[in-house]
Design a protein around this motif. Structure first.
Motif, short mmCIF file in Angstrom:
data_model
loop_
_atom_site.label_atom_id
_atom_site.label_comp_id
_atom_site.label_asym_id
_atom_site.label_seq_id
_atom_site.Cartn_x
_atom_site.Cartn_y
_atom_site.Cartn_z
N GLY A 115 0.93 -1.23 -0.44
CA GLY A 115 -0.08 -0.17 0.09
C GLY A 115 0.41 1.08 0.30
N THR A 116 0.16 2.32 -0.08
CA THR A 116 0.98 3.37 -0.09
C THR A 116 0.34 4.47 1.05
N TRP A 117 0.97 5.38 2.08
CA TRP A 117 1.26 5.80 3.59
C TRP A 117 1.34 7.29 3.23
N VAL A 118 0.84 8.30 3.65
CA VAL A 118 1.29 10.03 4.13
C VAL A 118 1.67 10.22 5.52
N ASP A 119 3.11 10.09 5.32
CA ASP A 119 3.40 10.22 6.83
C ASP A 119 2.94 11.61 7.46
N PRO A 120 1.63 11.51 8.59
CA PRO A 120 1.18 12.90 9.18
C PRO A 120 2.34 13.72 9.21
N TYR A 121 3.74 13.43 10.12
CA TYR A 121 4.16 13.94 10.58
C TYR A 121 5.23 14.89 9.93
N THR A 122 5.80 14.64 8.30
CA THR A 122 6.58 15.20 7.80
C THR A 122 6.37 14.80 5.92
N GLY A 123 4.90 14.90 6.16
CA GLY A 123 4.18 14.72 4.34
C GLY A 123 5.42 13.61 3.98
N ALA A 124 5.74 13.20 4.13
CA ALA A 124 6.57 11.85 2.79
C ALA A 124 5.48 10.16 2.44
N ARG A 125 5.64 10.56 1.45
CA ARG A 125 4.78 9.75 0.58
C ARG A 125 5.64 8.16 0.70
N LEU A 126 5.00 7.50 1.46
CA LEU A 126 5.87 5.90 1.55
C LEU A 126 4.56 4.84 0.74
N VAL A 127 5.60 4.19 0.23
CA VAL A 127 5.43 3.52 -1.28
C VAL A 127 5.65 1.95 -0.87
N MET A 128 5.07 0.74 -0.23
CA MET A 128 5.65 -0.47 0.38
C MET A 128 4.95 -1.42 -0.95
N THR A 129 5.63 -2.27 -1.30
CA THR A 129 5.09 -3.75 -2.20
C THR A 129 4.83 -4.62 -1.92
N ASP A 130 5.36 -4.98 -0.46
CA ASP A 130 5.71 -5.87 0.16
C ASP A 130 6.11 -5.76 2.04
N MET A 131 4.88 -5.89 2.60
CA MET A 131 4.99 -6.04 4.17
C MET A 131 5.69 -6.64 4.67
N LYS A 132 5.46 -7.93 3.63
CA LYS A 132 6.28 -9.10 4.81
C LYS A 132 7.99 -8.99 4.67
N ASP A 133 7.70 -9.35 3.52
CA ASP A 133 9.96 -8.31 3.84
C ASP A 133 10.04 -7.06 5.42
N PRO A 134 10.48 -7.30 6.47
CA PRO A 134 10.45 -6.45 7.51
C PRO A 134 11.49 -5.41 6.88
N ALA A 135 12.35 -5.42 6.26
CA ALA A 135 12.74 -4.02 5.91
C ALA A 135 11.66 -2.93 5.60
N GLN A 136 10.69 -3.42 4.29
CA GLN A 136 9.42 -2.34 4.31
C GLN A 136 8.35 -2.21 5.98
N ALA A 137 8.10 -3.82 6.71
CA ALA A 137 7.24 -3.44 7.15
C ALA A 137 7.68 -2.53 8.39
N GLN A 138 8.66 -2.61 8.57
CA GLN A 138 9.84 -0.83 9.57
C GLN A 138 9.43 0.07 8.97
N ALA A 139 9.81 0.23 7.90
CA ALA A 139 9.36 1.22 7.31
C ALA A 139 8.30 2.39 7.02
N VAL A 140 7.14 1.26 7.55
CA VAL A 140 5.94 1.68 8.26
C VAL A 140 5.78 1.49 9.14
N GLN A 141 5.66 1.92 10.60
CA GLN A 141 5.87 1.29 12.04
C GLN A 141 4.28 2.05 12.34
N ILE A 142 3.58 1.65 13.61
CA ILE A 142 2.41 2.36 13.44
C ILE A 142 2.64 3.55 15.56
N ASP A 143 2.11 4.15 15.38
CA ASP A 143 3.06 5.25 16.91
C ASP A 143 1.81 5.65 17.04
N HIS A 144 1.72 4.93 18.93
CA HIS A 144 1.30 5.77 18.98
C HIS A 144 1.47 7.51 20.10
#
Length: 234
Positions: A115-144
């Protein structure tokens, strides 16, 4: 948790679209356990100023009990009983609409694969093609939004285990964000860390709403930073 999710889904999605998105325990002032949390709700700047004024105050005391992440339960739980853990729920909710690829995994009907996410804190666009890849999974995290360690210092160290787990998995407290930004934010409050200028108002509104809903205290420097930003909110 279901009632939290309904309000949180609408307000955090609206925020995302609008932006293009060890201390001391603090007991209740009368010594009784905090009331059951209310849903995290969307606040206007005026409402947030009133809510902030009503929050309990605390001092930062480094001699207090050390923060214990395990006290908030496993990451992540399926506290709303929909078959998916809260990470997948947030990834699906906060993704750019129509951008996600999902599959069924066990009882979860929307295990997020890409999927694609827009980081609310920076506005950066995060395009991930395989969220089972640990590097991509770490690139989009769930913030408290209010970090767990900050909640611990502000009152959660005195909560029951069940209340802490509910906080850690409350959709109103969570937002998908850039992994590096989430790491940089750490457990800082708004006196030490704020997102880009364009998102600061939305961020402090959410911060105050979380603290109000969960009966968490604020300290003097945190209060001053929140007031400073709220004064600039339209």
């Amino acid at each position: 948790m279901t009632r939290h999710a309904r309000g949180a889904r609408r307000s955090l999605v609206c925020l995302a679209l609008a932006v293009g998105l060890s201390g001391c325990a603090v007991p209740a002032t009368d010594g009784t356990p905090p009331a059951d949390p209310i849903p995290v709700r969307e606040l206007s700047p005026a409402d947030a100023r009133d809510a902030l004024a009503a929050l309990r105050r605390t001092d930062r005391d480094p001699s207090g009990p050390a923060y214990d992440r395990e006290a908030f339960g496993p990451a992540w739980s399926d506290v709303d009983g929909n078959g998916c853990n809260q990470r997948d729920d947030v990834l699906l909710r906060d993704a750019v609409p129509g951008s996600t690829t999902t599959t069924r995994q066990g009882g979860c009907a929307h295990d997020v694969l890409a999927g694609t996410w827009v980081d609310p804190y920076t506005g950066a666009r995060l395009v991930m093609t395989d969220m089972k890849d640990p590097a991509q999974a770490q690139a989009v995290q769930i913030d408290h939004v209010v970090p767990l360690a900050e909640a611990w210092r502000s009152g959660a160290s005195g909560w029951s285990a069940g209340r802490r787990e509910a906080f850690a998995n409350d959709l109103g407290v969570l937002a998908a964000s850039d992994g590096a930004v989430n790491a940089a934010k750490g457990d800082d409050d708004p006196a030490a860390w704020l997102p880009r200028a364009r998102f600061q108002c939305a961020y402090v509104l959410r911060w105050v709403a979380v603290k109000q809903a969960w009966d968490l205290a604020v300290d003097d420097s945190e209060d001053a930073a929140l007031r400073r930003v709220l004064a600039q909110c339209p």
